[in-house]
Design a protein around this motif. Structure first.
Motif, PDB file in Angstrom:
ATOM      1  N   VAL A 132     -18.124  38.566 -15.048  1.00  0.00           N
ATOM      2  CA  VAL A 132     -17.412  39.735 -14.525  1.00  0.00           C
ATOM      3  C   VAL A 132     -18.011  40.132 -13.162  1.00  0.00           C
ATOM      4  N   ASP A 133     -19.209  39.591 -12.841  1.00  0.00           N
ATOM      5  CA  ASP A 133     -19.804  39.914 -11.528  1.00  0.00           C
ATOM      6  C   ASP A 133     -19.160  39.113 -10.384  1.00  0.00           C
ATOM      7  N   SER A 134     -18.041  38.410 -10.689  1.00  0.00           N
ATOM      8  CA  SER A 134     -17.248  37.662  -9.694  1.00  0.00           C
ATOM      9  C   SER A 134     -17.901  36.370  -9.207  1.00  0.00           C
ATOM     10  N   THR A 135     -19.008  35.951  -9.840  1.00  0.00           N
ATOM     11  CA  THR A 135     -19.651  34.704  -9.392  1.00  0.00           C
ATOM     12  C   THR A 135     -19.501  33.578 -10.404  1.00  0.00           C
ATOM     13  N   LEU A 136     -19.602  32.365  -9.870  1.00  0.00           N
ATOM     14  CA  LEU A 136     -19.795  31.169 -10.692  1.00  0.00           C
ATOM     15  C   LEU A 136     -21.226  30.720 -10.434  1.00  0.00           C
ATOM     16  N   LYS A 137     -21.933  30.281 -11.486  1.00  0.00           N
ATOM     17  CA  LYS A 137     -23.297  29.789 -11.309  1.00  0.00           C
ATOM     18  C   LYS A 137     -23.424  28.401 -11.944  1.00  0.00           C
ATOM     19  N   ARG A 138     -24.261  27.564 -11.290  1.00  0.00           N
ATOM     20  CA  ARG A 138     -24.553  26.238 -11.837  1.00  0.00           C
ATOM     21  C   ARG A 138     -26.032  26.238 -12.238  1.00  0.00           C
ATOM     22  N   TRP A 139     -26.304  25.765 -13.474  1.00  0.00           N
ATOM     23  CA  TRP A 139     -27.684  25.744 -13.998  1.00  0.00           C
ATOM     24  C   TRP A 139     -28.039  24.288 -14.315  1.00  0.00           C
ATOM     25  N   ARG A 140     -29.272  23.876 -13.943  1.00  0.00           N
ATOM     26  CA  ARG A 140     -29.733  22.511 -14.237  1.00  0.00           C
ATOM     27  C   ARG A 140     -31.124  22.622 -14.857  1.00  0.00           C
ATOM     28  N   ASN A 141     -31.243  22.031 -16.064  1.00  0.00           N
ATOM     29  CA  ASN A 141     -32.546  22.089 -16.779  1.00  0.00           C
ATOM     30  C   ASN A 141     -33.083  23.523 -16.872  1.00  0.00           C
ATOM     31  N   GLY A 142     -32.178  24.446 -17.153  1.00  0.00           N
ATOM     32  CA  GLY A 142     -32.620  25.831 -17.369  1.00  0.00           C
ATOM     33  C   GLY A 142     -32.830  26.645 -16.106  1.00  0.00           C
ATOM     34  N   GLN A 143     -32.596  26.018 -14.919  1.00  0.00           N
ATOM     35  CA  GLN A 143     -32.825  26.737 -13.656  1.00  0.00           C
ATOM     36  C   GLN A 143     -31.514  26.897 -12.882  1.00  0.00           C
ATOM     37  N   PRO A 144     -31.342  28.052 -12.182  1.00  0.00           N
ATOM     38  CA  PRO A 144     -30.133  28.206 -11.362  1.00  0.00           C
ATOM     39  C   PRO A 144     -30.235  27.309 -10.126  1.00  0.00           C
TER      40      PRO A 144
END
Length: 792
Positions: A132-144
């Protein structure tokens, strides 16, 4: 039954999974290993097949860790890190957790979103989350590793396509296609929040929206199909390799769709938050009553009769508990025994429960008994809470549905008022045609139980010229034999599309103008700053409807619009057409257009032949200034928007613009003359799944009906009849489109020769199907047509 339905087996209940203590919000099908579900009760549960009964599932793991309700889920198939697979979950608590199913433990906590997490998807080992914060995030091995603002508003869902791109859906009513962090395409069409997304293998992307519809989009952004049938927010959609689609809605139904048609509606005792297919084609639904249900077409897997019976009775109990009568819960009303006690004063009202209805009785002091008034539409007892509108109390406040895609209006009424005065004042206030007066009066009388009114044959309605009901007058015996009365025919007066989102239109035009400015090859086509401000002034005049009688346009205003229509790239002209559509409703705008039409009418047919051969180079005869070429522009517009590429937005705005021309009788000659070119050009709209296009086309058909009947043009009437019959035969049309086509058929059948053609086209069957409709107005017009078929 259509062939579509014959090869479809009905889904029936297979089993119910009980365990969650609150709404089940999400479902994730974990290959053949099992099913994961999320809930408002802050837990994720994992369900495995029951070894002792393969029809059922048992809860094998409860994953605890979220501090608020849990929503989206994703399945990590077994690998070295997760030998029994894993689950990714997102919550209202802004967290994304990764769970190891072998141990049931949380192995990663992904913290970074500022607001609720609404979607999770896997992308080659990475996790993608939306919020809902309007962002998409990508996470790899637990890290953004990446984060970007993907929409201007809350994002509600994200999925990964087999081709590797991501698709997000947002409260801003669009979908966006992402290649990495680059937005490759924005899909525009929904009119409200895009809530759910799914992949339709080999075809594209499915979206579920708060506007009540589901759409199937090609990756290019083209709408391949629109599915309309839910009566409220659609939360979820999913597809199966068989081509079936399932959706879940606030309206308490999971609907199953085949080829764009709803083939089954499965009722639930609460909102359906999510719906997913298992690999074998069974369907899993998540309901607000905390129960997960699995539905199957496999006869061997259907629940036993006792469980089916129990579910049916649960549904009817639920519906009964929600039914209210005049603002009171039906359950709370006294039974018939309440009528054994005498009333205290003459006319005292009492509402009692009879079966599933609330029935009102009035105390008759003279005869010392309770007289039945009838079923309660609105509480007639004054001691009940009176309705309030704009801070004023009334005996009744009705919701009036004008149809025509108009919003529901509120109509206040006190029983002491004269219904005619009420109707007149209300129509003026709502800026509605006074021809609705009789309908509104009948509506008031019917819904306030004043059914004993008589017709005064001496009375002429000053607005419609018809007889009117006069409440409380003595009845007059009329010497003439009664002609059959029809409820909806003949149709008089023209319908128009007079609502416009002007701010959206201007925004779109300026967006297109900026695109042209930034393209070195096309920047000559862009408007100057002066023209842009001129356009703003045109829209300001159009917005101010209360001064239509005194406001006016300059010829250069119309000239500017025609220039854009002629010179701009085809994909950019629809907002320009939309402004022309509204100009046609403005008295001065319409007359400027008309003056230009008349200048060119002599050249019409020759021009048209050139045009329809698509020899657009012959379009503009020399010595014919752009301003004096409105006829050409209108016709060129029609050809432009109906020749490849056909863009739904262009088609829709054009049909609406042509439809609005009917409002001004000065255009009638031109519309009659070019009837066959116009109808043929737009005829492919008959088969369109786009409900707005259907409605626009059937409205144009209805306006042509009124015009050609007035002009006694039998050949034209026959042409319009065949188009209307073609529309009416499509049973899965949106209600208003179907209604208008049926009204056109009925109105045309009042002419003898046209009626005969209709009879040859099996109109009896169309009438019969319509008469059986659950929609009251469809059933009524069906009855009108049936009555016509029986008259000699």
């Amino acid at each position: 039954m259509s062939s579509m339905e014959i090869d479809f087996k009905e889904y029936q209940l297979r089993c119910q999974l009980l365990g969650h203590e609150d709404d089940v919000r999400g479902i994730c099908v974990c290959g053949n290993e099992g099913i994961a579900t999320s809930s408002r009760d802050k837990t994720v549960r994992f369900w495995s097949l029951d070894d002792s009964d393969k029809r059922k599932y048992v809860s094998s793991k409860i994953l605890l860790g979220h501090s608020s309700f849990v929503g989206p889920l994703a399945w990590i198939s077994p690998d070295e890190q997760f030998p029994e697979g894993g689950i990714v979950s997102g919550g209202m608590d802004t967290m994304v957790f990764v769970w190891d199913l072998r141990t049931g433990e949380k192995v990663q906590s992904l913290k970074g979103h500022k607001l609720q997490v609404t979607g999770v998807a896997l992308d080659n080992g990475d996790i993608i989350s939306s919020s809902v914060d309007s962002t998409l995030k990508r996470w790899r091995n637990g890290q953004p590793v990446e984060s970007w603002e993907a929409h201007q508003s809350a994002i509600q869902a994200v999925i990964r396509l087999p081709s590797g791109e991501l698709v997000s859906g947002s409260t801003d009513s669009t979908l966006k296609l992402w290649r990495g962090k680059t937005c490759v395409h924005t899909f525009v069409g929904h009119t409200d929040t895009v809530r759910g997304l799914a992949v339709m293998p080999g075809l594209g992307v499915l979206s579920a929206s708060h506007d009540g519809s589901i759409r199937l989009w090609a990756q290019s952004g083209e709408v391949l199909m629109e599915m309309v049938g839910h009566t409220s927010i659609v939360y979820a959609v999913d597809s199966h390799v068989s081509g079936l689609i399932v959706s879940g809605s606030e309206d308490r139904f999971a609907k199953i769709w085949k080829d764009g048609v709803c083939v089954q509606s499965i009722e639930h005792p609460g909102c359906v938050w999510d719906a997913k297919f298992l690999e074998n084609g069974d369907i899993v639904t998540a309901c607000s009553d905390g129960v997960i249900r699995i539905w199957t077409v496999d006869v061997g897997n259907i629940a036993d009769p006792v469980e089916l019976e129990a579910y049916a009775s649960l549904l009817s109990q639920y519906k009964l508990s929600r039914k209210t009568v005049g603002g009171l819960k039906l359950e709370d009303l006294p039974g018939l025994e309440a009528l054994q006690h005498p009333g205290t004063s003459d006319g005292q009202t009492k509402i009692v429960r009879e079966g599933d209805n609330g029935v009102a009785y009035s105390w008759n002091l003279r005869e010392h008994k309770w007289d039945k008034i009838g079923e309660v539409v609105d509480g007639p007892d004054d001691s009940m809470t009176r309705s309030v509108l704009d801070g004023v109390q009334y005996d009744h406040v009705f919701d009036v549905d004008i149809g025509d895609g108009e919003p529901i209006r509120k109509l206040p009424y006190n029983r002491s008022d004269n219904p005619y005065d009420t109707a007149d004042k209300w129509l003026l206030k709502e800026n509605l045609p006074l021809s609705y007066r009789q309908q509104i009066v009948e509506f008031i009388l019917q819904n306030t139980g004043q059914k004993d009114f008589n017709i005064d044959p001496a009375f002429r309605d000053p607005f419609t010229g018809g007889n009117a009901y006069v409440p409380g007058q003595p009845s007059y015996a009329s010497g003439t034999s009664a002609k059959p009365t029809f409820k909806h025919i003949p149709k008089r007066g023209m319908l128009v599309f007079d609502a416009a989102q002007f701010d959206g239109i201007l925004k779109k035009i300026s967006e297109f103008n900026n695109t042209l400015l930034s393209d070195s090859e096309k920047k000559d086509l862009a408007m100057t700053e002066l023209e842009v401000s001129r356009l703003g002034a045109i829209v300001k005049i159009l917005k101010d409807t209360s001064h239509y009688h005194s406001s006016s346009f300059a010829d250069v205003d119309i000239s500017l619009l025609l220039k854009l229509l002629k010179s701009w790239p085809i994909a950019m002209i629809f907002p320009v057409i939309d402004i022309l559509r509204m100009i046609a409703l403005h008295p001065d705008g319409a007359s400027i257009l008309l003056r230009l039409v008349e200048v060119n009418e002599l050249l019409g047919p020759r021009f048209l032949i050139n045009l329809l051969a698509s020899e657009l180079s012959l379009m503009w005869p020399s010595g014919c200034s752009g301003l004096n070429s409105i006829l050409y522009v209108l016709m060129e517009m029609i050809v432009k928007v109906t020749t490849d590429p056909v863009l739904p937005a262009n088609l829709l705005t054009s049909i609406r613009a042509i439809t609005n021309l009917f409002k001004n009788s000065s255009y009638h000659g031109w519309l009659q003359k070019h009837r066959s070119e116009i109808l043929d050009a737009f005829s492919n709209c008959l088969a369109s799944p786009n409900k707005n296009l259907q409605l626009a086309f059937s409205t144009m058909i209805l306006n042509y009906t009124v015009l050609l009947t007035e002009k006694k043009d039998e050949e034209g009437q026959a042409h319009v009849l065949s188009a209307a019959l073609e529309i009416a035969e499509q049973e899965n049309l949106e209600v208003d489109s179907r209604f208008r086509a049926l009204v056109a058929i009925g109105s045309l059948m009042l002419e003898g020769r046209v009626k005969k053609i209709a009879m040859d086209f099996d109109v009896q069957n169309i009438a019969k199907v319509a008469k059986g409709s659950k929609e009251a107005k469809i059933a009524e017009i069906g009855a009108d047509i049936e009555l016509l078929t029986k008259q000699s």
